[in-house]
Design a protein around this motif. Structure first.
Motif, mmCIF file in Angstrom:
data_model
loop_
_atom_site.group_PDB
_atom_site.id
_atom_site.type_symbol
_atom_site.label_atom_id
_atom_site.label_comp_id
_atom_site.label_asym_id
_atom_site.label_seq_id
_atom_site.Cartn_x
_atom_site.Cartn_y
_atom_site.Cartn_z
ATOM 1 N N UNK A 48 5.078 7.249 -7.727
ATOM 2 C CA UNK A 48 6.331 7.054 -6.994
ATOM 3 C C UNK A 48 6.871 8.412 -6.542
ATOM 4 N N UNK A 49 7.232 8.509 -5.253
ATOM 5 C CA UNK A 49 7.862 9.718 -4.704
ATOM 6 C C UNK A 49 9.352 9.644 -5.030
ATOM 7 N N UNK A 56 0.821 -1.208 0.000
ATOM 8 C CA UNK A 56 0.000 0.000 0.000
ATOM 9 C C UNK A 56 0.857 1.261 0.000
ATOM 10 N N UNK A 57 2.096 1.164 0.504
ATOM 11 C CA UNK A 57 2.922 2.368 0.656
ATOM 12 C C UNK A 57 4.111 2.454 -0.286
ATOM 13 N N UNK A 58 4.487 1.348 -0.960
ATOM 14 C CA UNK A 58 5.659 1.409 -1.824
ATOM 15 C C UNK A 58 5.717 0.258 -2.808
ATOM 16 N N UNK A 88 22.861 -9.742 1.133
ATOM 17 C CA UNK A 88 22.744 -11.176 0.834
ATOM 18 C C UNK A 88 22.580 -11.468 -0.659
ATOM 19 N N UNK A 89 23.327 -10.750 -1.499
ATOM 20 C CA UNK A 89 23.293 -11.015 -2.929
ATOM 21 C C UNK A 89 22.073 -10.476 -3.649
ATOM 22 N N UNK A 90 21.328 -9.565 -3.009
ATOM 23 C CA UNK A 90 20.141 -8.974 -3.632
ATOM 24 C C UNK A 90 20.223 -7.459 -3.506
ATOM 25 N N UNK A 91 20.124 -6.773 -4.657
ATOM 26 C CA UNK A 91 20.004 -5.318 -4.661
ATOM 27 C C UNK A 91 18.523 -5.004 -4.514
ATOM 28 N N UNK A 92 18.162 -4.222 -3.500
ATOM 29 C CA UNK A 92 16.770 -3.859 -3.247
ATOM 30 C C UNK A 92 16.622 -2.359 -3.410
ATOM 31 N N UNK A 93 15.731 -1.947 -4.301
ATOM 32 C CA UNK A 93 15.444 -0.534 -4.527
ATOM 33 C C UNK A 93 14.027 -0.269 -4.032
ATOM 34 N N UNK A 94 13.897 0.639 -3.038
ATOM 35 C CA UNK A 94 12.602 0.994 -2.469
ATOM 36 C C UNK A 94 12.057 2.215 -3.184
ATOM 37 N N UNK A 95 10.827 2.111 -3.652
ATOM 38 C CA UNK A 95 10.167 3.185 -4.389
ATOM 39 C C UNK A 95 8.903 3.588 -3.635
ATOM 40 N N UNK A 96 9.028 4.488 -2.637
ATOM 41 C CA UNK A 96 7.852 4.874 -1.854
ATOM 42 C C UNK A 96 6.809 5.555 -2.730
#
Length: 135
Positions: free
Chosen positions: A100-101, A36-38, A111-119
């Motif tokens: 997306x903000x 709901x938020x990102x 741990x071998x994962x690139x995580x991109x947060x898009x609020x």
């Protein structure tokens, strides 16, 4: 081009952007999650570090993920007979949804994962219920 019927139409360009061809046929897999938020983009990158990535928003407001791993051969006598998991160079551009903000986007490597947060942009919902004064 394959499109998921369960995805809203606005996300088709976000998930299936063919404008930027992948530099490698064995490009890393990408997951995209929504709450709901990102939105969250996860890119499989085993053996890579955060220094191997450049993540930015370009002039068109699109998310660009670039990865380059400089290979160092330590044993000159050995050579690969088969090699399928080498991501020496990779670039992907994703067209972001309008909600997306872009000022609050963040990225981390773990741990071998690139995580991109898009609020998502926080929308103020005006409350309808209120007391009306009788005059």
């Amino acid at each position: 081009m394959y499109r998921n019927s369960w995805l809203p139409e606005v996300f088709n360009d976000f998930f299936y952007n063919n404008n930027m061809p992948r530099a490698n046929a064995t490009a890393p897999a990408i997951n995209v999650l929504e709450t709901a938020t990102e939105y969250t983009v996860e890119l499989a990158a085993p053996g890579l570090s955060k220094e191997d990535f450049v993540v930015n928003i370009d002039n068109d407001g699109d998310l660009t993920i670039k990865m380059e791993k400089k290979e160092e051969t330590k044993d000159q006598a050995a050579h690969y007979l088969r090699r399928e998991f080498s991501y020496s160079k990779y670039e992907q551009t994703l067209i972001l949804p309008d909600d997306v903000d872009k000022e609050k986007i963040g990225a981390r490597m773990s741990d071998g994962v690139l995580t991109v947060s898009l609020p998502k942009v926080q929308q103020n919902v005006q409350k309808i219920a209120r007391q009306i004064e009788v005059g």
